[in-house]
Design an enzyme around this catalytic site. Sequence first.
Site, mmCIF file in Angstrom:
data_model
loop_
_atom_site.group_PDB
_atom_site.id
_atom_site.type_symbol
_atom_site.label_atom_id
_atom_site.label_comp_id
_atom_site.label_asym_id
_atom_site.label_seq_id
_atom_site.Cartn_x
_atom_site.Cartn_y
_atom_site.Cartn_z
ATOM 1 N N ASP B 519 0.869 -1.160 0.000
ATOM 2 C CA ASP B 519 0.000 0.000 0.000
ATOM 3 C C ASP B 519 0.914 1.221 0.000
ATOM 4 O O ASP B 519 2.054 1.138 0.425
ATOM 5 C CB ASP B 519 -0.866 -0.054 1.264
ATOM 6 C CG ASP B 519 -1.662 1.210 1.463
ATOM 7 O OD1 ASP B 519 -2.281 1.661 0.487
ATOM 8 O OD2 ASP B 519 -1.661 1.741 2.585
ATOM 9 N N ASP B 711 -1.881 -0.640 5.831
ATOM 10 C CA ASP B 711 -2.102 -0.106 7.177
ATOM 11 C C ASP B 711 -3.534 0.345 7.420
ATOM 12 O O ASP B 711 -3.907 0.577 8.554
ATOM 13 C CB ASP B 711 -1.168 1.075 7.444
ATOM 14 C CG ASP B 711 -1.564 2.307 6.664
ATOM 15 O OD1 ASP B 711 -2.087 2.139 5.549
ATOM 16 O OD2 ASP B 711 -1.371 3.413 7.165
ATOM 17 N N ASP B 715 -7.321 -1.499 3.393
ATOM 18 C CA ASP B 715 -6.463 -2.628 3.041
ATOM 19 C C ASP B 715 -6.908 -3.917 3.714
ATOM 20 O O ASP B 715 -6.440 -4.991 3.362
ATOM 21 C CB ASP B 715 -5.018 -2.360 3.488
ATOM 22 C CG ASP B 715 -4.452 -1.108 2.869
ATOM 23 O OD1 ASP B 715 -4.628 -0.943 1.660
ATOM 24 O OD2 ASP B 715 -3.854 -0.304 3.603
#
Lengths: 67, 820
Positions: B519, B711, B715
């Site tokens: 990410d 995080d 996600d």
Amino acid sequence: MSVIAIVLPLAILLAMGFLYAFVRAVRSGQYDDLDSPALRAIQDDPVRHAGPRTARPIRHTPAPTQD
Amino acid sequence: MTTLSRQHDAHLDTAHAHVACDHCRKPVPAGLVEPGAQAQFCCAGCRTAFGIINSCGLSDYYALLESSGDTAATVARAAAFAEFDDPTFSALYVRALPNNLAEIELVVANVHCGACLWLLERLPSVVPGVLSARLQIRSGLITVTFDPAATQLSRVAAAMAALGYPPHPAKDRSVRDQRAREDREQLIRIAIAGACSGNVMMLAFALYGGHFDGIEPAFFTAFRILSAVLGLICIFWPGWPFFHSAIASIRAKSPNIDVPICIALLAGAVAGLVNTILDRGELYFDSLTMLVLLLLFGRLVGRKQQRWATDAVELLYSITPFSAHRVADDGSVRDIPADALAVGDLIEVRSGESVPVDGTIEAGSTRLDLSILSGESRPVPAGLGEQALAGAVNLGQTIRVRAAATGRDTRAGRLMAMVGEAAARRAPIIRFTDSIASIFIIVVIALAALTFALWVGINPAAATDNAIAMLIVTCPCALGIAAPVALGLTIGRAARDGVLIKGADVLERLADPGTIVLDKTGTLTLGKPRIADVVGDRAALPYAAAVEAGVNHPLALAFAQHADPALACNDALLTLGKGASGSVNGSRVLAGSRAFLADHAVHIPDSLASAFSAFTNRGQTPVGIAIEGHLVAVAAVGDAIREDAPNAIDALRRSGWSVQILSGDDPTIVRRVGQTLGIPESQCIGGVSPEGKLAHIQALASKGSVVMVGDGVNDAAALAAAHVGVAVHGGAEASLAAADVFIAKPGLSPLVELVATGPRALRSVRTILAVSVVYNVIAGALCLLGTINPIVAAAIMPLNSLSVLTVAVRSRAWRGISCR
């Protein structure tokens, strides 16, 4: 040789005794946390004012077991 | 004291007024100032505390103290514990004890040493009404027993916060209690197995002695019956979990390592029982009971290490914000636990807090940081009547939100529900030890059959005995004992370095490189606006910071770390969407976009003009700083890439992983970040919704091994769907719940070590297997030759277990983050 007939059950009984003591210790939570008690042991008792020792406020109360 | 000497003292005091105590920040009395000393203290107590705090590695305490402001912070925290007294809070977390007492479990962060333990367990002498406080130093879990009639929980909490340990109520108590019970059962099983095997061993020695020197038949029979009784107790009582797991794995049609172990135990138990009744042949109860004991012990070690990691992650959930400010009908604001919020409540969200519900804004306007929900790195303006989503962080002024959905019904809550589904549909990877198991079963049974067939021709009476001996000695006990220990110790070592791995299977899934999907916001980047780059004179930054400090704007936050307390601006003026202006130290300072500077007729030198477009192209916001009508510097405000990210990505690539970026942020920004890190454009995917992330990971997972690192709430589902989900430092609660690994340290270096650990851990499991195969080949050959007897078995089996345990304990799969 018949002494074995006494010693053998005695040995087993002794083992059962230790086993019982250990199981009780585990059930009362003594093995739940193996790190903190080591640190607690090296701490000094709080300095008390004059008075009977029975007035100590901090006492280890084992976790209540409902099971 | 004479007037003169008092004046003298006062003079000395003022002369040293700038000498502050390094512990408490109060002025050091004149007589105690030590010229030339590294640290100054106002009293012996502070000196001791300073020493303790530093020796505990807690010197960050002072940094935090400086950033928060000592007493002010304490007061603010004390006020924030009002929700602890709410009836809904008690209902959720407080447990009633007999004698009108109550008990609560609280989690405190940052307990490291005996001094913390000492301090926290002195709570009864700090707060009257508290009867006891017991801290578990490893988990930071503190159990406080108090008298509700004599004290309020908020006072307890405030006292703990004043000591430097702000408490949070610990969630999921029933789960923890359940685990503690399981741990106790496991210990009791080990005790029983130990007592049985010790006594069986004693009897076995007598029987071995009798084997060589002769023994009275009465004792022979008695010893054998007794060892059979103890052996059977040991195999079927403490050893029951192995049968249970073997039966379950056979039902699931994927036999695990417990199946061959159970075959050995069962064959030994039945043969031993039959031989005891017939009063002839061999007994293997000494080997079998020792095996059960060692197996249980190995599992306990493996489980304990893993437990610390899981518990640490779960207690971290508890530290996420849980209280909300509810506005009552009469306008008064009360703090209540977030779990007690209902639809229709009006909730106040102050600056810096996260929104606890989905709802519409009824008062105030602000900017919301949605990065944890959508991956969008730029704050979004939100005004009256607009929507605010749970999990968004309020960066601006206080707003009031009317709740439309709470808890599980919020967008964040629905994303959490997806986590469970994604995890259930995760492509299975067969565990290495389990894949070995089926081979073992076939080989062991084939060998036993072979032994039997061979001996039927030679000596039919010995055929059964030799076949059973083969079943027992070739049992893969080494794998059953040593593999959990090796993997467990690795997890334990990683946890000590702040990498919390939730299960041993995670390491096995990391064995072969595949795709690692990162990410962007908060993972590769810091997730907060910062000054990423400056062209021109850096000395201008404090001037810009002074002007920006006077206006309320998200970009202003980026300048805060460059602020100089000596510079201040009282007439700062914000031109929305353009910039800010004001006078600092008598000179006129402008900070803003190129157009803003042009409006104010600022001279833009050619050397700096190109910086504006260069920064824009990099996906950053350029802020020009002009002093007295001259542009002196251009700062790029953006989400800065983590310092260790380029090295980490190189290292991941070198070890054979292909790296992708998957982000909800704007595709151009994602591509720029990828470019900086040397990731090809085709591997940088931006503008992806949480559902899109999930679909992407599922598609990848069907092709090969996938590690997802993220995080945010956005996600979470993808983390659960990936073969290994890794949540990074500062992540949302949802990502913690979904991930297999939580990295509690900032940066990406731990990720590199984690990825390198998987193959190393598997290598040590293979070494263990090799050692145990050598033993099994020797023992198997002896069985085939019919020369094995219980004495040889009793020697070989513990030797085998001990040597593989040594390999397991000595293997260093986790080598630490700092060694690179």
